[in-house]
Design an enzyme around this catalytic site. Structure first.
Site, short mmCIF file in Angstrom:
data_model
loop_
_atom_site.label_atom_id
_atom_site.label_comp_id
_atom_site.label_asym_id
_atom_site.label_seq_id
_atom_site.Cartn_x
_atom_site.Cartn_y
_atom_site.Cartn_z
N ARG A 169 -2.95 0.97 -11.11
CA ARG A 169 -2.95 0.29 -9.80
C ARG A 169 -4.01 -0.81 -9.78
NH1 ARG A 169 -1.62 5.60 -8.68
NH2 ARG A 169 0.58 5.74 -8.15
N ASP A 198 1.94 3.54 -14.78
CA ASP A 198 2.44 3.91 -13.46
C ASP A 198 3.37 2.80 -13.00
OD1 ASP A 198 2.56 5.03 -10.66
OD2 ASP A 198 0.97 6.29 -11.49
N HIS A 272 7.29 7.37 -11.38
CA HIS A 272 6.15 6.46 -11.58
C HIS A 272 6.33 5.58 -12.81
CE1 HIS A 272 3.50 7.85 -8.34
NE2 HIS A 272 3.88 9.09 -8.63
N ASP A 338 4.90 14.08 -11.55
CA ASP A 338 4.71 14.20 -10.11
C ASP A 338 5.56 13.18 -9.35
OD1 ASP A 338 3.02 12.16 -11.25
OD2 ASP A 338 2.10 11.94 -9.28
N GLU A 339 5.86 13.52 -8.11
CA GLU A 339 6.45 12.61 -7.13
C GLU A 339 7.67 11.87 -7.67
OE1 GLU A 339 2.47 11.56 -4.50
OE2 GLU A 339 3.00 10.24 -6.17
N TRP A 405 -2.52 19.73 -8.24
CA TRP A 405 -3.14 18.76 -7.33
C TRP A 405 -2.75 18.97 -5.88
CZ3 TRP A 405 -0.78 14.98 -4.24
CH2 TRP A 405 0.60 14.80 -4.41
N TYR A 430 -9.92 14.66 -5.04
CA TYR A 430 -9.45 13.28 -5.05
C TYR A 430 -10.54 12.37 -4.51
CZ TYR A 430 -4.63 13.90 -6.61
OH TYR A 430 -3.52 14.13 -7.37
N THR A 477 -6.44 4.45 -7.79
CA THR A 477 -7.04 3.15 -7.47
C THR A 477 -6.15 2.23 -6.64
OG1 THR A 477 -6.33 2.26 -9.62
CG2 THR A 477 -8.55 3.23 -9.49
N GLU A 478 -5.20 2.79 -5.87
CA GLU A 478 -4.43 1.95 -4.96
C GLU A 478 -5.36 1.17 -4.02
OE1 GLU A 478 -3.82 5.16 -5.52
OE2 GLU A 478 -1.69 5.67 -5.32
#
Length: 630
Positions: A169, A198, A272, A338-339, A405, A430, A477-478
């Site tokens: 990110r 990502d 991602h 994830d996600e 997480w 986090y 790091t968004e």
């Protein structure tokens, strides 16, 4: 690096005496203070009682300015020895440090233990020896330096003490990655989790797939809040980004190894993957060409998940992980998991026959099918697979290690199935989340105060402790665009995680921890490292006391806001105003929750300790209070 699972089965040393007068982070396993002190002068001599070059270089780097004798001589005041200390059984990361009025003796069974003992010794030396970047002064100050007489016997509670840096990110240079590793080493972390790919960027050179970095490492430049950044415009120059060459990676890995840190690479899949998909659209079910978005607005609208039902997908994965395995000598490869939005899979013509042929009833089971095939690829490279806790859904791969997480639940479930687990619940670990009241912090999301990081306990009561390898602090790091802000978000919360993962649970002491944190800020000032004092700020929580309703005249009656004010440090006095005046110690003192007055337009708060203001004052408009209540 040798396997890091060893520490879980070590015999714990007794905490036979503990003192709060030392400023050590993490707290050692046992400390006994002696009588007197040892004085270091320009004439102090050092003997390294081993011919191993690695150890000699390590000592010289951490204790520059002292003359090193080739052999132990009567004039040697400080000795460093590879051996098992008398009367103690220490694991490979353990050490014994003895300071007496006549000298210092550092003993450890392996080089890693000597390294950690040197970090402790450096913390016993005054902060005025620190230099920018945590380089130590190359000469001993003319003024004498004293260290109290003591005996420390120490080894870690957990074998996995990790920190994760997301470079997708926000891209950080190789030199900053090395600085990040230096800070890890100072506080006895031993795993660097490197999030290398990502949606927003592919950061590692894959020689067999050069377009991954030619295209996937670059995107349109954007500033501002992550969720407000505009989408890319067709034809817009892709000028933000960067990547690490394979030589860069090898240099970072060597640098970490010299500091007894294992590097774990992460290539996130099947979700991602937008940076890879922007380069190779055929990786997806739709085959649609997509840009690399500098935000997260595309999620569920664009397919950022690779197709688990095409053999070409696994050829791609094999090429990537084959080169990754050769670059990273550690035993693990992290594959994310994830996600992953699976909506595109549900309607994929390639996936329907694969699901039918393999008896897969849900897309969660299809992800499990994918992870199990990827695990075989990982194992074929001589590595072990790690994934985020979503890889539990649909059935866990046979030998996978789970990184939990989304709280502790996933890790607990994996441990009950007999799998190794690394605990990293977002509520505690986090480091990109708010660490103070949002009104006084840079924009991000969620909440993880310093108290939450320090309260983290990696081992649930209901599982076998030996299956919990440890834990780690994660910096996504968004909302972290610069290295200075990365440091602001990491410290002091990463002090807390370091102590949780190294020190005995029984030695945890919040007031004493804060005292030691303040001492280490002095070192950070000397070293030019940024940090946050958000734990000194007041914070506010809001509840609606009643629902919005319509009265008998048909007019809307707004709900009342119940205000609770808090602070992370006990004994802090809080004062507030609701009339838009600036509060001080003669304003209304907060004693209990109250209803925000009708017509007031903002809440202002200030904190006092020992009669003096501390932290940042809060100034929260009523619109923000209403938004929080919603």
């Amino acid at each position: 690096m040798k396997s890091i699972v060893y520490a879980l089965s070590l015999l714990s040393l007794p905490v036979f005496a503990q003192t709060t007068s030392l400023n050590l982070i993490p707290q050692p396993q046992s400390v006994v203070l002696g009588t007197g002190k040892f004085t270091i002068t320009p004439q102090t001599q050092l003997a390294v009682l081993t011919p191993i070059r690695e150890v000699r270089d390590m000592v010289q780097t951490n204790l520059p300015g002292l003359k090193i004798n080739d052999l132990a001589k009567p004039t040697s005041n400080i000795t460093v020895r590879l051996a098992q200390p008398r009367g103690a059984v220490l694991g490979p990361e353990g050490y014994e440090l003895i300071v007496s009025p006549t000298g210092i003796k550092l003993t450890a069974p392996q080089a890693a233990g000597l390294f950690y003992g040197l970090q402790t010794l450096r913390q016993l030396l005054p902060a005025n020896r620190e230099r920018p970047g945590f380089r130590f002064a190359s000469t001993v100050p003319k003024a004498t330096t004293t260290i109290p007489a003591l005996t420390i016997r120490d080894q870690p509670r957990f074998g996995w003490r990790g920190m994760m840096l997301d470079v997708s990110r926000s891209f950080f240079t190789k030199d900053y990655v090395k600085r990040f590793i230096d800070l890890m080493a100072r506080y006895k972390y031993n795993v660097f989790h490197w999030h290398l790919s990502d949606d927003q960027g592919w950061r590692v050179e894959i020689k067999s797939l050069p377009r991954l970095t030619q295209v996937g490492a670059w995107r349109a430049p954007r500033m501002g809040r992550w969720w407000d950044r505009p989408n890319p415009v067709p034809g817009e120059p892709q000028t933000y980004g960067g990547f690490y060459t394979q030589d860069d990676v090898r240099e970072v890995v060597r640098y970490a190894q010299e500091r007894h840190i294992m590097v774990v690479p992460e290539i996130d899949m099947p979700g991602h993957m937008l940076a890879a998909i922007a380069t190779y659209p055929d990786l997806t079910c739709s085959g649609k060409q997509v840009p690399i978005y500098p935000n997260g607005k595309f999620y569920k609208l664009e397919d950022n998940t690779i197709n688990p039902c095409n053999d070409s997908t696994y050829l791609f994965v094999d090429k990537v992980l084959g080169e990754i395995a050769r670059l990273f000598p550690g035993p693990y490869i992290h594959v994310g998991g994830d996600e992953a939005f699976k909506g595109f899979w549900a309607n994929c013509d390639a996936c329907k026959p694969v699901m039918a042929a393999n008896g897969l009833k849900t897309v969660e089971e299809l992800q499990s099918y994918f992870i199990k095939r990827v695990e075989k690829i990982v194992q074929s490279k001589g590595k072990r697979l790690i994934g985020w806790d979503e890889i539990l859904e649909g059935g866990l791969a046979p030998n996978a290690t789970v990184m939990s997480w989304r709280g502790m639940k996933g890790g607990t479930e994996a441990a009950k199935q007999g799998h190794h687990v690394i605990m990293t619940p977002y509520q505690n670990c986090y480091m990109d989340l708010y660490q103070g009241d949002p009104s006084s912090e840079p924009s991000t999301y969620g909440l993880n105060r310093l108290t939450s990081s320090y309260a983290f306990e990696p081992v649930p009561d209901s599982v076998r402790a030996e299956l919990i390898l440890g834990g780690q602090a994660n910096l996504w790091t968004e909302s972290v665009p610069t290295t200075r802000h990365a440091e602001y978000m990491l410290w002091p919360r990463s002090f807390a995680t370091a102590e949780v993962l190294w020190s005995p649970k029984t030695t945890r002491n919040w007031p004493d921890f804060i005292r030691r944190v303040e001492s280490h800020f002095t070192r950070f000032d000397a070293a030019g490292i940024n940090y946050s004092r958000s734990y000194l700020n007041p914070f506010v929580t809001i509840q609606r006391q009643a629902a919005i309703r319509v009265n008998t005249l048909g007019l809307i009656v707004p709900s009342l806001l119940k205000i609770t004010i808090g602070h992370e440090l006990a004994g802090t006095d809080l004062f507030y105003t609701t009339d838009n005046t600036v509060p001080d110690s003669l304003s209304t003192r907060y004693v209990q929750p109250f209803v925000f007055p009708k017509g007031a337009d903002r809440l202002r708060i200030i904190a006092y300790r020992n009669g003096k203001p501390v932290g940042l004052p809060l100034n929260i408009p009523v619109a923000d209070l209403e938004a929080r209540a919603r």
